[in-house]
Enzyme design. Structure first.
Site, short mmCIF file in Angstrom:
data_model
loop_
_atom_site.label_atom_id
_atom_site.label_comp_id
_atom_site.label_asym_id
_atom_site.label_seq_id
_atom_site.Cartn_x
_atom_site.Cartn_y
_atom_site.Cartn_z
N TYR A 124 -5.79 3.09 -3.67
CA TYR A 124 -5.31 4.20 -4.51
C TYR A 124 -4.08 3.79 -5.30
O TYR A 124 -3.92 4.14 -6.46
CB TYR A 124 -5.00 5.43 -3.65
CG TYR A 124 -4.42 6.57 -4.46
CD1 TYR A 124 -5.16 7.18 -5.48
CD2 TYR A 124 -3.12 7.03 -4.24
CE1 TYR A 124 -4.62 8.21 -6.23
CE2 TYR A 124 -2.58 8.06 -4.99
CZ TYR A 124 -3.34 8.65 -5.98
OH TYR A 124 -2.80 9.66 -6.74
N ARG A 131 -3.80 2.81 -13.98
CA ARG A 131 -3.84 4.03 -14.80
C ARG A 131 -2.50 4.27 -15.49
O ARG A 131 -2.45 4.57 -16.68
CB ARG A 131 -4.21 5.21 -13.90
CG ARG A 131 -4.14 6.55 -14.60
CD ARG A 131 -4.62 7.69 -13.70
NE ARG A 131 -3.87 7.85 -12.46
CZ ARG A 131 -4.03 8.85 -11.60
NH1 ARG A 131 -4.94 9.79 -11.84
NH2 ARG A 131 -3.32 8.92 -10.49
N TYR A 185 6.89 10.59 -8.30
CA TYR A 185 6.93 10.23 -6.88
C TYR A 185 7.71 8.93 -6.72
O TYR A 185 7.56 8.00 -7.53
CB TYR A 185 5.52 10.00 -6.33
CG TYR A 185 4.69 11.24 -5.99
CD1 TYR A 185 5.24 12.52 -5.94
CD2 TYR A 185 3.34 11.09 -5.69
CE1 TYR A 185 4.44 13.62 -5.61
CE2 TYR A 185 2.54 12.18 -5.37
CZ TYR A 185 3.11 13.44 -5.34
OH TYR A 185 2.32 14.52 -5.02
N ARG A 198 0.30 19.06 -12.59
CA ARG A 198 -0.24 19.92 -11.53
C ARG A 198 -1.27 20.90 -12.07
O ARG A 198 -2.16 21.34 -11.34
CB ARG A 198 0.88 20.69 -10.84
CG ARG A 198 1.90 19.81 -10.14
CD ARG A 198 1.33 19.11 -8.93
NE ARG A 198 2.32 18.23 -8.31
CZ ARG A 198 2.03 17.36 -7.36
NH1 ARG A 198 0.79 17.22 -6.93
NH2 ARG A 198 2.97 16.59 -6.85
N GLU A 306 -7.99 18.68 0.14
CA GLU A 306 -7.45 18.80 -1.22
C GLU A 306 -8.35 19.82 -1.93
O GLU A 306 -9.56 19.82 -1.75
CB GLU A 306 -7.51 17.43 -1.90
CG GLU A 306 -6.90 17.39 -3.28
CD GLU A 306 -6.85 15.95 -3.84
OE1 GLU A 306 -6.41 15.03 -3.13
OE2 GLU A 306 -7.28 15.77 -4.99
C1 3EB Z 1 -1.01 14.78 -4.63
O1 3EB Z 1 -0.56 15.91 -4.83
C2 3EB Z 1 -2.39 14.74 -4.04
O2 3EB Z 1 -4.27 10.59 -8.50
O3 3EB Z 1 -5.19 11.82 -10.03
C3 3EB Z 1 -4.03 15.13 -6.51
C4 3EB Z 1 -4.51 15.25 -7.80
C5 3EB Z 1 -3.77 13.87 -5.99
C6 3EB Z 1 -4.72 14.11 -8.59
C7 3EB Z 1 -4.66 11.68 -8.92
C8 3EB Z 1 -3.98 12.75 -6.78
C9 3EB Z 1 -4.46 12.86 -8.06
O4 3EB Z 1 -0.37 13.74 -4.86
C10 3EB Z 1 -3.26 13.71 -4.60
#
Ligand code: 3EB
Length: 313
Positions: A124, A131, A185, A198, A306
Site C-alpha cells: 500500500y 500515486r 499523514y 475525505r 472501511e
Molecule cells: C484512511 O482513512 C483509510 O488510499 O485511496 C481510505 C480511502 C483509505 C482512500 C486511498 C485509503 C484510501 O486512511 C484508508
C-alpha cells in the site's frame, strides 16, 4: 474545457453501461464496459454502475472510457509485470491523459496483496508513493487541493486496477476536522502520504448533486481507533461518516430520506458480515438504501472495516 474528442460511437443507438463487477478471479477489463475485480461479495449487489447511459469513447491509453451526460467514467488495469509503485505511477499518468481538461470527481483503487511487504516496504505504501509522485508531476506542489474522494482497498488478485468518474463540473473537496487529512499523514505511515480527500461534492445546491464519501475507517487524528474491536471501529467509522457529511452541508444523518444513498462496506474478515450488517442496519441504513458488503484487505493491517458512500440528491 471539453470532454475527450467525440468518437464515432457517440451517437450510436447502442447504449453502454460502465460498471465495476465484484467477485471476479482477477482484475480484468471487458469490452462490454465492465471492470472485473477480485473482491468477494459477502452481501448485496455484485455490480456497481458508474454510468448507465453512456457511449464508449476510444482511448489511446489502455483505458475503457465512457461518456455520459454528466461526465466521463473509465477503468484501467496495470500491466501484470509492473512492480506496484511503477504500476501506480503509470496508471495515474495515463489517467491524467484521458481526463485532461476535466475535473476528477471520484477514484477507486484496487490494490493486490495490499498488506504484503516487498523489499521492506508495504505494498500500500509503494502504491501511495507512485500515486503521490504522479499527482505531483501532473499538478505541481499544490496538487493536494485537487485530490478527489477515493477508496484504496485490497483485491485478492491483481493486477492493480482503477476506476474513476470525472466531469466538467468543478467539484468541492472536504476534510474531516477530526482526522488529519490523509495527504498530510506523517511518514510513520509511509514515505509519501495517500492522495485523496475525505469527500467530494459535485453540483450546486438546488440542482442535482452527487456527494462522494471516500473510504472511511476508524481513524482519529492519524491513529487507528479500537484495534481488534469490530463494533468500536464501526462506531468510529460511522462518526467519521456523519462528521464529513455535516462538514459538506449534508447533515449528520447523511441526507437520510432526502437522497438516494449507496454504501459499500469492506470487511477484512468475512466472518464479521453478520455483526457488521446488524450494526449498520440498526444505526444508519434505511430500507431505501443500497448496501454492498465486500471482503477486502484494507490499507492498514489494523483496520477491520472501511465504508464509502455515494449520496445523490
Ligand atoms: C484512511 O482513512 C483509510 O488510499 O485511496 C481510505 C480511502 C483509505 C482512500 C486511498 C485509503 C484510501 O486512511 C484508508
Amino acid at each position: 474545457m471539453s470532454l475527450p474528442s467525440r468518437s464515432p460511437h457517440f451517437f450510436a443507438p447502442s447504449v453502454a453501461h460502465s460498471r465495476v463487477r465484484f467477485g471476479a478471479p482477477g482484475a480484468e477489463l471487458d469490452p462490454a464496459g465492465t471492470l472485473h475485480v477480485a473482491l468477494p461479495v459477502l452481501g448485496g449487489p455484485v455490480e456497481e454502475t458508474l454510468h448507465d447511459e453512456a457511449a464508449p469513447v476510444p482511448s489511446g491509453e489502455g483505458f475503457a472510457l465512457f461518456r455520459a451526460r454528466d461526465g466521463l467514467s473509465g477503468f484501467a488495469v496495470a500491466a501484470d509485470e509492473l512492480e506496484l509503485e511503477a504500476a501506480a505511477a503509470d496508471l495515474y499518468r495515463r489517467l491524467f491523459v484521458v481526463t485532461a481538461g476535466l475535473h476528477l470527481h471520484r477514484i477507486w483503487n484496487y490494490v493486490p496483496a495490499i498488506n504484503a511487504v516487498v523489499d521492506g516496504l508495504e505494498n500500500y505504501r509503494r502504491f501511495c508513493r507512485g500515486r503521490s509522485l504522479a499527482f505531483e508531476t501532473q499538478f505541481g506542489q499544490q496538487f493536494q487541493y485537487r485530490l478527489p474522494a477515493a477508496s484504496g482497498v485490497g483485491a485478492d488478485r491483481g493486477p492493480l486496477a482503477l476506476a474513476f468518474l470525472a466531469g466538467e463540473r468543478a467539484p468541492r473537496h472536504f476534510e474531516n476536522p477530526h482526522q488529519v487529512p490523509a495527504f498530510r499523514y506523517p511518514t510513520q505511515y509511509g514515505p509519501r502520504p495517500p492522495s485523496f480527500s475525505r469527500a467530494t461534492l459535485v453540483g450546486e445546491a438546488g440542482e442535482r448533486q452527487q456527494f462522494f464519501i471516500s473510504g472511511t475507517a476508524a481513524i482519529r487524528g492519524h491513529a487507528t481507533i479500537a484495534e481488534g474491536d469490530l463494533e468500536g471501529q464501526l462506531a468510529c467509522t460511522l462518526e467519521n461518516l456523519r462528521t464529513i457529511s455535516e462538514t459538506a452541508g449534508k447533515g449528520t444523518d447523511l441526507a437520510a430520506g432526502k437522497s438516494h444513498r449507496t454504501f459499500k462496506v469492506y470487511l477484512r474478515h468475512a466472518t464479521d458480515l453478520a455483526p457488521a450488517r446488524a450494526y449498520l442496519e440498526q444505526h444508519v441504513l434505511r430500507e431505501a438504501d443500497e448496501a454492498c458488503y465486500l471482503r477486502a484487505d484494507l490499507c492498514r493491517a489494523d483496520l477491520l472495516v472501511e465504508i464509502e458512500g455515494v449520496i445523490t440528491s
